[in-house]
Design a protein around this motif. Structure first.
Motif, PDB file in Angstrom:
ATOM      1  N   LEU A 130       0.836  -1.202   0.000  1.00  0.00           N
ATOM      2  CA  LEU A 130       0.000   0.000   0.000  1.00  0.00           C
ATOM      3  C   LEU A 130       0.872   1.254   0.000  1.00  0.00           C
ATOM      4  O   LEU A 130       0.606   2.208  -0.749  1.00  0.00           O
ATOM      5  CB  LEU A 130      -0.910  -0.024   1.225  1.00  0.00           C
ATOM      6  N   ARG A 131       1.921   1.247   0.801  1.00  0.00           N
ATOM      7  CA  ARG A 131       2.825   2.400   0.837  1.00  0.00           C
ATOM      8  C   ARG A 131       3.567   2.568  -0.481  1.00  0.00           C
ATOM      9  O   ARG A 131       3.760   3.690  -0.961  1.00  0.00           O
ATOM     10  CB  ARG A 131       3.815   2.227   1.986  1.00  0.00           C
ATOM     11  N   ARG A 132       3.937   1.444  -1.089  1.00  0.00           N
ATOM     12  CA  ARG A 132       4.643   1.519  -2.366  1.00  0.00           C
ATOM     13  C   ARG A 132       3.745   2.108  -3.457  1.00  0.00           C
ATOM     14  O   ARG A 132       4.167   2.985  -4.216  1.00  0.00           O
ATOM     15  CB  ARG A 132       5.102   0.118  -2.779  1.00  0.00           C
ATOM     16  N   ASP A 133       2.510   1.645  -3.511  1.00  0.00           N
ATOM     17  CA  ASP A 133       1.582   2.171  -4.516  1.00  0.00           C
ATOM     18  C   ASP A 133       1.263   3.635  -4.263  1.00  0.00           C
ATOM     19  O   ASP A 133       1.073   4.420  -5.202  1.00  0.00           O
ATOM     20  CB  ASP A 133       0.290   1.357  -4.512  1.00  0.00           C
ATOM     21  N   LEU A 134       1.215   4.001  -2.991  1.00  0.00           N
ATOM     22  CA  LEU A 134       0.931   5.390  -2.639  1.00  0.00           C
ATOM     23  C   LEU A 134       2.073   6.304  -3.081  1.00  0.00           C
ATOM     24  O   LEU A 134       1.841   7.393  -3.632  1.00  0.00           O
ATOM     25  CB  LEU A 134       0.723   5.490  -1.129  1.00  0.00           C
ATOM     26  N   ALA A 135       3.314   5.859  -2.857  1.00  0.00           N
ATOM     27  CA  ALA A 135       4.470   6.675  -3.219  1.00  0.00           C
ATOM     28  C   ALA A 135       4.664   6.753  -4.727  1.00  0.00           C
ATOM     29  O   ALA A 135       5.143   7.765  -5.246  1.00  0.00           O
ATOM     30  CB  ALA A 135       5.727   6.112  -2.557  1.00  0.00           C
ATOM     31  N   GLY A 136       4.271   5.713  -5.453  1.00  0.00           N
ATOM     32  CA  GLY A 136       4.514   5.685  -6.892  1.00  0.00           C
ATOM     33  C   GLY A 136       3.322   6.054  -7.744  1.00  0.00           C
ATOM     34  O   GLY A 136       3.316   5.790  -8.952  1.00  0.00           O
ATOM     35  N   VAL A 176      -5.547   2.639  -2.864  1.00  0.00           N
ATOM     36  CA  VAL A 176      -4.870   3.924  -3.035  1.00  0.00           C
ATOM     37  C   VAL A 176      -5.716   4.863  -3.894  1.00  0.00           C
ATOM     38  O   VAL A 176      -5.825   6.060  -3.610  1.00  0.00           O
ATOM     39  CB  VAL A 176      -3.478   3.707  -3.665  1.00  0.00           C
ATOM     40  N   ALA A 177      -6.323   4.318  -4.949  1.00  0.00           N
ATOM     41  CA  ALA A 177      -7.195   5.140  -5.803  1.00  0.00           C
ATOM     42  C   ALA A 177      -8.356   5.709  -4.998  1.00  0.00           C
ATOM     43  O   ALA A 177      -8.724   6.887  -5.137  1.00  0.00           O
ATOM     44  CB  ALA A 177      -7.705   4.307  -6.969  1.00  0.00           C
ATOM     45  N   LEU A 178      -8.955   4.882  -4.144  1.00  0.00           N
ATOM     46  CA  LEU A 178     -10.068   5.348  -3.316  1.00  0.00           C
ATOM     47  C   LEU A 178      -9.604   6.394  -2.301  1.00  0.00           C
ATOM     48  O   LEU A 178     -10.331   7.347  -1.990  1.00  0.00           O
ATOM     49  CB  LEU A 178     -10.712   4.168  -2.596  1.00  0.00           C
ATOM     50  N   LEU A 179      -8.399   6.221  -1.776  1.00  0.00           N
ATOM     51  CA  LEU A 179      -7.852   7.202  -0.846  1.00  0.00           C
ATOM     52  C   LEU A 179      -7.668   8.549  -1.529  1.00  0.00           C
ATOM     53  O   LEU A 179      -8.057   9.600  -0.997  1.00  0.00           O
ATOM     54  CB  LEU A 179      -6.521   6.703  -0.288  1.00  0.00           C
ATOM     55  N   PHE A 180      -7.087   8.550  -2.739  1.00  0.00           N
ATOM     56  CA  PHE A 180      -6.901   9.805  -3.470  1.00  0.00           C
ATOM     57  C   PHE A 180      -8.250  10.433  -3.830  1.00  0.00           C
ATOM     58  O   PHE A 180      -8.391  11.655  -3.821  1.00  0.00           O
ATOM     59  CB  PHE A 180      -6.068   9.564  -4.738  1.00  0.00           C
ATOM     60  N   TYR A 181      -9.234   9.594  -4.145  1.00  0.00           N
ATOM     61  CA  TYR A 181     -10.563  10.135  -4.443  1.00  0.00           C
ATOM     62  C   TYR A 181     -11.134  10.850  -3.220  1.00  0.00           C
ATOM     63  O   TYR A 181     -11.710  11.939  -3.346  1.00  0.00           O
ATOM     64  CB  TYR A 181     -11.499   9.007  -4.880  1.00  0.00           C
ATOM     65  N   ARG A 182     -10.984  10.246  -2.057  1.00  0.00           N
ATOM     66  CA  ARG A 182     -11.457  10.890  -0.829  1.00  0.00           C
ATOM     67  C   ARG A 182     -10.782  12.242  -0.633  1.00  0.00           C
ATOM     68  O   ARG A 182     -11.426  13.249  -0.295  1.00  0.00           O
ATOM     69  CB  ARG A 182     -11.166  10.001   0.371  1.00  0.00           C
TER      70      ARG A 182
END
Length: 870
Positions: free
Chosen positions: A52-58, A293-299
């Motif tokens: 999750l952290r890797r996808d968030l950073a990249g 991660v996509a849902l987090l960015f949408y929020r």
């Protein structure tokens, strides 16, 4: 022949009673949220925190930029609904930016906090009321915007089904051509509606639901706005999705709308957890960290960022308006921004509290921990972590007090934000969190003048709805913590582990502390409720003083001796109310200073919350309607008040010959008109009582109370009395209690009683004399009082309350002389003005009125009169 009670039995059936059970409002959202969190746990079981952290950073900036652009388009569209609709409503003039600002800010609040919290409707009404838009127009605006949203949704779904027929059938087995057929039917239905409304607005109704459809031209414009809004909103998330999950836009859009609906039903702020679970399950994204991660960015992009922009923009505008209050432009801006400040401040507290809780549930950055190890003792860091979470949950709780503009809530919120800032630095050198909290402090400080209400009870006391929403929000955030530490073996030893890398034990201890705070708040709300009915209290001197100073003649009802009083700390205003055992019901609007009166309305609501009572305001006018709306009360019309304009009143003309004859007959019978001053009434009590007793003997009911006066010496001696008195014997034929305001704007009557054994002109002759006397005395209006249920439209598509009230008014003659009372008052050619009831719910109005009837007449037997042959 009139219908009997049996003919019109409206007792609800078993199914209706089950569906109307108030407990569903708690159980349904709770069940949806619990199921969603369980499903979300199962769907994310295979996701590793490192992934999750890797996808968030990249994550790609190109997709973030596309999502930001879609969000901007969506909010621009949201800002266009209100200007278009207000133009058709012929609203009072206001600067063009006001409806745009109102539409955007109200939706920013609703999207972040959810529709069960501080809905955009309250924001809209308070802003537009400041510019003279009435409550009916605002309700129509909100209804029209929702109708446009639904029609735009239908057009978008119909178009997707028709022109992209392989959408749902690629996932769900459907007959060939079925999607195209459904799409064509949807579009045909919308086209038929547009043709039907081509010549003007139409009303569409079914059973208890009725909708006014705007004209086709306006509908097309609003549908275009809705199409842009819906498409851009969906694209805000769609462009963020992993490529392999973003191949079927039709399926995604259907899932997206369904997820939004479930989020609204859950009552969780912003649908947190419910929306995510629905999207992951619908797209088949089990175990996909990139989808989370996509849902987090949408929020962050669609809910948090617009809210933050709205808060910062409002803070800047508020600062400008308070620098130069003499500027007309800035005064206009102040009128537009003032109603939004409490709502956004409450949202800011919620957002800050949620951020503190979330940071407390997640692991501390390793580099920050190493930095603190050389500076601070471990005990201080552990304590700071625990207190930070406690400050977070207290911010969630105190948000309700900010919404209510409580001064003490503002002080507590400022202290909690400052404490959170310091604790964020001590527990993990979290400079980003500290900066955000410092910004929140600055914004809330700039809003300080908006929080002026004192004496509203505890700022940490919540009602059921807020308790449920805060609990669901905490549950969602706590789930994130368990997700972060799901690979940790939970044992009893964890509770007592204190170490620099002991994030999981800190999370457990913080969760326990948060739970203890919530349980304490819940128990406080439950224990503070009272089942003891509060008795009436002696009338304070300040109430008598303010009643004499009031221009409103209805304020005299405070002196009936059957009420309790809430008095402003500076004794500038009061509310008179009664306790029915289940409700605290105020008679009329507050009396005195408007700002102090507004604070007292909230005080009464707070007292009702503490006692476990409902809160209602009976027979109110328009001055405080925005405040009643803010309380979450529904406002319904319960009748009309008759006021006779005296400037052109006379007894001349054929319409008034009966009054001339009555006046002449009274004079021939030896009766003259006189005014007995209040100071001399005590000396005439025996004569007045004789008339009163004779009059009561003719009636089936007893003395009234609460909203009507009674022949009680302590009450009648407060007022002047108009009488017809025999000039020789001194016998009084009739009398009326005169209610004066502090000015000559209006005079009213309360008690009016006559002795039929004196002169046939006892009542009509007295009326004629009083009206002429009031005109000569310089009064502008003569109030004849209210007529229950008058003026309610009983049309097929009228609101259910109007239809029920209109039916009772038309067919309830055997129980109360509704039409006769109105017909009598209509003889004076009065001007009719509406009378309102503000109660917890529109359908709850009948229950409130039943309780009011108990206060006035002692229940149903007191209001029923016997039918007599005439």
């Amino acid at each position: 022949m009139s219908k009997t009670a049996a003919d019109t039995d409206t007792t609800p059936g078993l199914i209706t009673r089950v569906l109307d059970w108030a407990g569903w409002r708690v159980l349904v959202p709770l069940a949806i949220t619990v199921i969603a969190l369980v499903v979300l746990r199962d769907l994310s079981r295979d996701i590793d925190l490192a992934d999750l952290r890797r996808d968030l950073a990249g994550y790609g900036w190109d997709r973030i930029a596309a999502s930001l652009a879609a969000m901007a388009v969506s909010y621009i569209a949201l800002g266009l609904y209100d200007p278009v609709i207000l133009r058709s409503l012929q609203a009072p003039p206001m600067p063009g930016y006001v409806p745009v600002l109102t539409g955007v800010s109200s939706m920013a609040v609703s999207n972040l906090l959810g529709f069960s919290w501080l809905t955009g409707g309250a924001v809209r009404y308070r802003v537009y009321a400041a510019f003279g838009v009435d409550i009916g127009a605002v309700a129509k605006l909100i209804a029209t915007s929702w109708l446009a949203f639904l029609l735009g949704l239908m057009v978008l779904l119909g178009g997707l089904f028709l022109f992209h027929p392989a959408g749902l059938s690629a996932v769900i087995h459907l007959p060939d051509g079925s999607e195209s057929a459904v799409g064509a039917l949807i579009l045909a239905a919308v086209a038929g509606l547009l043709i039907w409304t081509a010549r003007g607005p139409k009303t569409l109704g079914w059973r208890q639901v009725q909708v006014t459809l705007p004209a086709a031209r306006q509908t097309l414009v609003l549908m275009a706005i809705a199409l842009i809004d819906l498409t851009a909103t969906a694209l805000t998330l769609y462009v963020l999705l992993p490529a392999d999950l973003a191949q079927n836009f039709v399926l995604f859009f259907v899932l997206f709308i369904g997820a939004l609906g479930l989020g609204v039903l859950s009552h969780a702020p912003g649908g947190l957890g419910v929306f995510e679970a629905a999207i992951i399950a619908g797209l088949g994204g089990t175990g996909r960290s990139d989808l989370l991660v996509a849902l987090l960015f949408y929020r962050l992009i669609y809910t948090v960022l617009p809210f933050v922009i709205a808060v910062l923009g409002l803070g800047a505008a508020w600062g400008l308006t308070n620098r130069d209050r003499a500027s007309a432009a800035r005064q206009t801006l102040l009128r537009a921004t003032r109603p939004i400040v409490p709502v956004l401040s409450a949202g800011l507290a919620l957002l800050s509290g949620a951020a503190l809780l979330l940071r407390g549930d997640l692991p501390t950055d390793t580099s920050h921990a190493e930095f603190l190890r050389d500076l601070l003792p471990l005990g201080l860091v552990e304590t700071s972590h625990l207190l930070s979470s406690v400050a977070g949950v207290l911010l969630l709780i105190v948000a309700r007090g900010l919404y209510r503009r409580m001064a003490r809530a503002w002080f507590i919120a400022m202290a909690l934000l400052a404490a959170g800032l310091v604790l964020s630095l001590l527990k993990g050198a979290e400079f980003g969190s500290a900066t955000a909290l410092a910004l929140s402090l600055a914004v809330l400080w700039s809003f300080r003048s908006a929080f002026y209400r004192v004496g509203l009870g505890s700022a940490l006391r919540l009602n059921t709805r807020w308790l449920m929403s805060v609990g669901l929000l905490v549950a969602g955030i706590t789930w994130i913590g368990f997700f972060a530490y799901r690979n940790v073996d939970y044992t009893d030893a964890l509770w007592w582990q204190f170490a620099w890398n002991g994030d999981a034990p800190r999370f457990l201890r913080a969760t326990l502390a948060v739970a203890v705070v919530l349980v304490a708040v819940t128990l406080n709300a439950l224990i503070s409720r009272s089942s003891t009915r509060l008795p009436a209290e002696p009338i304070p001197d300040v109430v008598r003083t303010l009643t004499l100073q009031s221009h409103d003649t209805e304020s005299a009802m405070a002196l009936t001796g059957d009420k309790r009083f809430l008095i402003a700390p500076d004794q500038s205003a009061f509310i008179a109310y009664a306790d029915t055992g289940t409700s605290l019901i105020a008679k009329g609007d507050p009396v005195g200073d408007p700002q102090a009166g507004e604070a007292l309305i909230w005080t009464l609501r707070d007292q009702a919350d503490r006692m476990g009572r409902r809160c209602a305001f009976y027979a109110v006018q328009t001055a405080y309607l925005p405040t009643y709306i803010d309380l979450g009360l529904s406002v319904v019309k319960i009748g009309e008040i008759a006021r006779v304009p005296l400037a052109e009143f006379s007894l001349d003309g054929s319409k008034r010959k009966d009054w001339r004859h009555a006046r002449a007959r009274a004079i021939r019978d030896g009766y003259t008109f006189a005014i007995i001053p209040a100071a001399e009434v005590a000396g005439h009590l025996d004569a007045l009582r004789a008339v009163s007793d004779t009059w009561l003997a003719m009636k089936s009911g007893t003395e009234k109370a609460f909203a009507l006066g009674s022949f009680d010496p302590a009450y009648v001696c407060n007022f002047d009395h108009a009488v017809l008195r025999h000039e020789v014997s001194g016998r009084i034929a009739s009398f009326a209690t005169l209610l004066h305001g502090s000015t000559t704007q209006e005079i009213a009557i309360d008690l009016m009683r006559y002795d039929p054994g004196t002169t046939p002109a006892a009542m009509d002759g007295l009326f004629a004399e009083m009206l002429l006397w009031a005109k000569d005395a310089g009064y502008t209006w003569f109030s004849l009082g209210g007529t229950p249920l008058a003026g309610l439209d009983n049309r097929p598509h009228a609101p259910i309350w109007n239809r029920v009230g209109g039916f009772i008014y038309t067919h309830g003659e055997r129980f109360y002389n509704f039409e006769g009372l109105r017909s009598f008052k209509q003889k004076f050619d009065p001007v009719w003005s509406p009378n309102y009831l503000a109660s917890p719910g529109r359908l709850d109005a009948a229950r409130t009125l039943y309780e009011v009837n108990g206060l006035i007449s002692g229940g149903l037997p007191g209001v029923i009169r016997r039918k007599r042959d005439t």
